[in-house]
Scaffold this active site. Structure first.
Site, PDB file in Angstrom:
ATOM      1  CB  ALA A 184      -0.894  -0.015   1.234  1.00 25.98           C
ATOM      2  N   GLY A 200       0.506  -4.973   0.781  1.00 25.24           N
ATOM      3  CA  GLY A 200      -0.669  -5.049  -0.090  1.00 25.24           C
ATOM      4  C   GLY A 200      -0.362  -5.700  -1.427  1.00 25.24           C
TER       5      GLY A 200
HETATM    6  N1  CO8 Z   1       4.567   3.280  -0.500  1.00 26.28           N
HETATM    7  C1  CO8 Z   1       4.962   4.465  -1.036  1.00 26.28           C
HETATM    8  N2  CO8 Z   1       6.114   4.609  -1.706  1.00 26.28           N
HETATM    9  C2  CO8 Z   1       6.893   3.534  -1.853  1.00 26.28           C
HETATM   10  C3  CO8 Z   1       6.541   2.267  -1.323  1.00 26.28           C
HETATM   11  C4  CO8 Z   1       5.301   2.164  -0.633  1.00 26.28           C
HETATM   12  N3  CO8 Z   1       4.877   1.006  -0.114  1.00 26.28           N
HETATM   13  N4  CO8 Z   1       7.522   1.393  -1.607  1.00 26.28           N
HETATM   14  C5  CO8 Z   1       8.449   2.075  -2.292  1.00 26.28           C
HETATM   15  N5  CO8 Z   1       8.078   3.359  -2.449  1.00 26.28           N
HETATM   16  C6  CO8 Z   1       8.798   4.440  -3.132  1.00 26.28           C
HETATM   17  C7  CO8 Z   1       9.988   4.902  -2.321  1.00 26.28           C
HETATM   18  O1  CO8 Z   1       9.564   5.815  -1.342  1.00 26.28           O
HETATM   19  C8  CO8 Z   1      10.868   5.520  -3.375  1.00 26.28           C
HETATM   20  O2  CO8 Z   1      10.358   6.783  -3.708  1.00 26.28           O
HETATM   21  P1  CO8 Z   1      11.337   8.082  -3.717  1.00 26.28           P
HETATM   22  O3  CO8 Z   1      12.347   7.763  -4.776  1.00 26.28           O
HETATM   23  O4  CO8 Z   1      10.409   9.198  -4.056  1.00 26.28           O
HETATM   24  O5  CO8 Z   1      11.933   8.148  -2.370  1.00 26.28           O
HETATM   25  C9  CO8 Z   1      10.634   4.608  -4.581  1.00 26.28           C
HETATM   26  O6  CO8 Z   1       9.384   3.934  -4.326  1.00 26.28           O
HETATM   27  C10 CO8 Z   1      11.715   3.559  -4.761  1.00 26.28           C
HETATM   28  O7  CO8 Z   1      11.841   2.818  -3.531  1.00 26.28           O
HETATM   29  P2  CO8 Z   1      13.243   2.664  -2.776  1.00 26.28           P
HETATM   30  O8  CO8 Z   1      14.154   3.794  -3.075  1.00 26.28           O
HETATM   31  O9  CO8 Z   1      12.946   2.375  -1.337  1.00 26.28           O
HETATM   32  O10 CO8 Z   1      13.801   1.339  -3.494  1.00 26.28           O
HETATM   33  P3  CO8 Z   1      14.782   0.247  -2.892  1.00 26.28           P
HETATM   34  O11 CO8 Z   1      15.150  -0.637  -4.024  1.00 26.28           O
HETATM   35  O12 CO8 Z   1      15.857   0.902  -2.101  1.00 26.28           O
HETATM   36  O13 CO8 Z   1      13.891  -0.592  -1.832  1.00 26.28           O
HETATM   37  C11 CO8 Z   1      11.911  -1.758  -1.080  1.00 26.28           C
HETATM   38  C12 CO8 Z   1      12.790  -1.359  -2.277  1.00 26.28           C
HETATM   39  C13 CO8 Z   1      12.686  -2.730  -0.163  1.00 26.28           C
HETATM   40  C14 CO8 Z   1      10.681  -2.459  -1.650  1.00 26.28           C
HETATM   41  C15 CO8 Z   1      11.496  -0.517  -0.281  1.00 26.28           C
HETATM   42  O14 CO8 Z   1      10.972   0.459  -1.186  1.00 26.28           O
HETATM   43  C16 CO8 Z   1      10.440  -0.767   0.778  1.00 26.28           C
HETATM   44  O15 CO8 Z   1      10.746  -1.288   1.838  1.00 26.28           O
HETATM   45  N6  CO8 Z   1       9.158  -0.358   0.521  1.00 26.28           N
HETATM   46  C17 CO8 Z   1       8.078  -0.444   1.459  1.00 26.28           C
HETATM   47  C18 CO8 Z   1       7.590  -1.870   1.588  1.00 26.28           C
HETATM   48  C19 CO8 Z   1       6.489  -1.925   2.622  1.00 26.28           C
HETATM   49  O16 CO8 Z   1       6.671  -1.709   3.797  1.00 26.28           O
HETATM   50  N7  CO8 Z   1       5.279  -2.299   2.170  1.00 26.28           N
HETATM   51  C20 CO8 Z   1       4.144  -2.466   3.034  1.00 26.28           C
HETATM   52  C21 CO8 Z   1       3.299  -1.253   2.981  1.00 26.28           C
HETATM   53  S1  CO8 Z   1       1.967  -1.333   4.176  1.00 26.28           S
HETATM   54  C22 CO8 Z   1       0.796  -2.254   3.426  1.00 26.28           C
HETATM   55  O17 CO8 Z   1       0.930  -2.722   2.332  1.00 26.28           O
HETATM   56  C23 CO8 Z   1      -0.466  -2.431   4.184  1.00 26.28           C
HETATM   57  C24 CO8 Z   1      -1.559  -3.050   3.281  1.00 26.28           C
HETATM   58  C25 CO8 Z   1      -2.872  -3.000   3.935  1.00 26.28           C
HETATM   59  C26 CO8 Z   1      -3.404  -1.614   4.001  1.00 26.28           C
HETATM   60  C27 CO8 Z   1      -4.789  -1.646   4.463  1.00 26.28           C
HETATM   61  C28 CO8 Z   1      -5.052  -0.387   5.324  1.00 26.28           C
HETATM   62  C29 CO8 Z   1      -6.354  -0.454   6.063  1.00 26.28           C
END
Ligand code: CO8
Length: 258
Positions: free
Chosen positions: A66, A109
């Site tokens: 998400a 998500g």
């Molecule tokens: N949300 C928003 N932006 C994101 C997300 C995300 N989940 N994942 C990556 N991005 C963005 C980064 O912020 C970055 O943007 P910017 O360049 O503007 O800073 C861009 O995508 C590239 O990401 P990274 O630079 O972090 O890339 P890496 O290769 O270094 O890392 C990862 C990749 C490991 C995937 C890392 O991006 C990461 O850890 N992402 C988050 C993963 C996460 O925690 N996901 C779970 C989210 S919570 C969820 O899904 C809940 C679902 C249920 C919701 C229901 C609510 C009621």
């Protein structure tokens, strides 16, 4: 059909393809993207000319969860009153068989949406996880339930409580994925599989999907009864008569989806 900002949509024969396309956020599922996926998928679901739907992302990410930036400032009342993310229930309720073609990250998500699909075909590069705990929250679109049913309590607790990622070898061993394929072949295999499913009788495919899905909702005895009656019902299909006649006559069936 509609134009979209966060996805691309195409059709190849009887297969509909939805590609998540927010590369700047690794396909993070914001509300706009979710609404678009559901609208496109429901349009395909209503089209008798489509017999399977492929959902995919990019090579780097199926979806990294998400959209954390969109969720960050919401409070409990906000998410509760808007029933945040319930839109995705409509994706899980599609009747057309769905295939997730997953390369790269399927986190949070992203993993949950992949698990909503009927088949999950994974590239060798795929990584799965439910990292919500690292953000101080928990899975919210079915992860705690579908992951546990797919891979059992031991592995689900491990993933949901530590937030760690699982590579494709572990994911296949655990029963999360249908098939693992070389990353370069992912889309070809997903499309061939979808085309094969879409070549079957559509009402039979609906019935087959519904019967397997029932296993997750009911007891064994009730599920077997449901299956038996649904099996009996397929005898009302022209396609069932055609399929069996074609076998007897040693020819390919010509299904009319009727
Ligand atoms: N949300 C928003 N932006 C994101 C997300 C995300 N989940 N994942 C990556 N991005 C963005 C980064 O912020 C970055 O943007 P910017 O360049 O503007 O800073 C861009 O995508 C590239 O990401 P990274 O630079 O972090 O890339 P890496 O290769 O270094 O890392 C990862 C990749 C490991 C995937 C890392 O991006 C990461 O850890 N992402 C988050 C993963 C996460 O925690 N996901 C779970 C989210 S919570 C969820 O899904 C809940 C679902 C249920 C919701 C229901 C609510 C009621």
């Amino acid at each position: 059909s509609a134009t979209y900002e966060n996805i691309t949509v195409r059709r190849e024969g009887r297969v509909g393809v939805i590609t998540l396309d927010r590369p700047e956020a690794l396909n993070a599922l914001n509300l706009a993207l979710g609404a678009e996926v559901v609208a496109a998928a429901e349009e395909m679901d209503a089209d008798r000319g489509i017999g399977a739907i492929v959902l995919t992302g990019s090579e780097r990410a199926f979806a990294a969860g998400a959209d954390i930036k969109e969720m960050a400032s919401r409070g409990y009342a906000d998410v509760a009153l808007e029933d945040f993310f319930s839109t995705w229930d409509r994706f899980a309720a599609l009747r057309t068989p769905t295939i997730a073609a997953v390369s790269g990250y399927a986190l949070g998500g992203g993993c949950e949406v992949a698990m909503m699909c009927d088949l999950l075909i994974a590239a060798e590069s795929a990584k799965f996880g439910q990292p919500e705990i690292t953000l101080g929250t928990i899975p919210g679109i079915g992860g705690s339930q579908r992951l546990t049913r797919a891979i059992g309590k031991a592995k689900a607790m491990d993933l949901v409580l530590t937030g760690r990622m699982m590579d494709v070898t572990e994911a296949e061993r655990s029963g999360l994925v249908s098939r693992v394929v070389p990353t370069a072949e992912l889309l070809d295999v997903a499309m061939e599989t979808a085309a094969k499913i879409a070549s079957m009788s559509l009402p039979a495919a609906y019935a087959a999907k519904e019967a397997v899905a029932e296993a997750f909702e009911t007891t064994l005895a009730a599920g077997v009864r449901f299956e038996r009656r649904t099996f009996h019902a397929t005898f009302a299909l022209a396609d069932r008569a055609e399929g069996m006649a074609a076998f007897v006559e040693k020819r390919r069936p010509d299904f009319k989806h009727a």
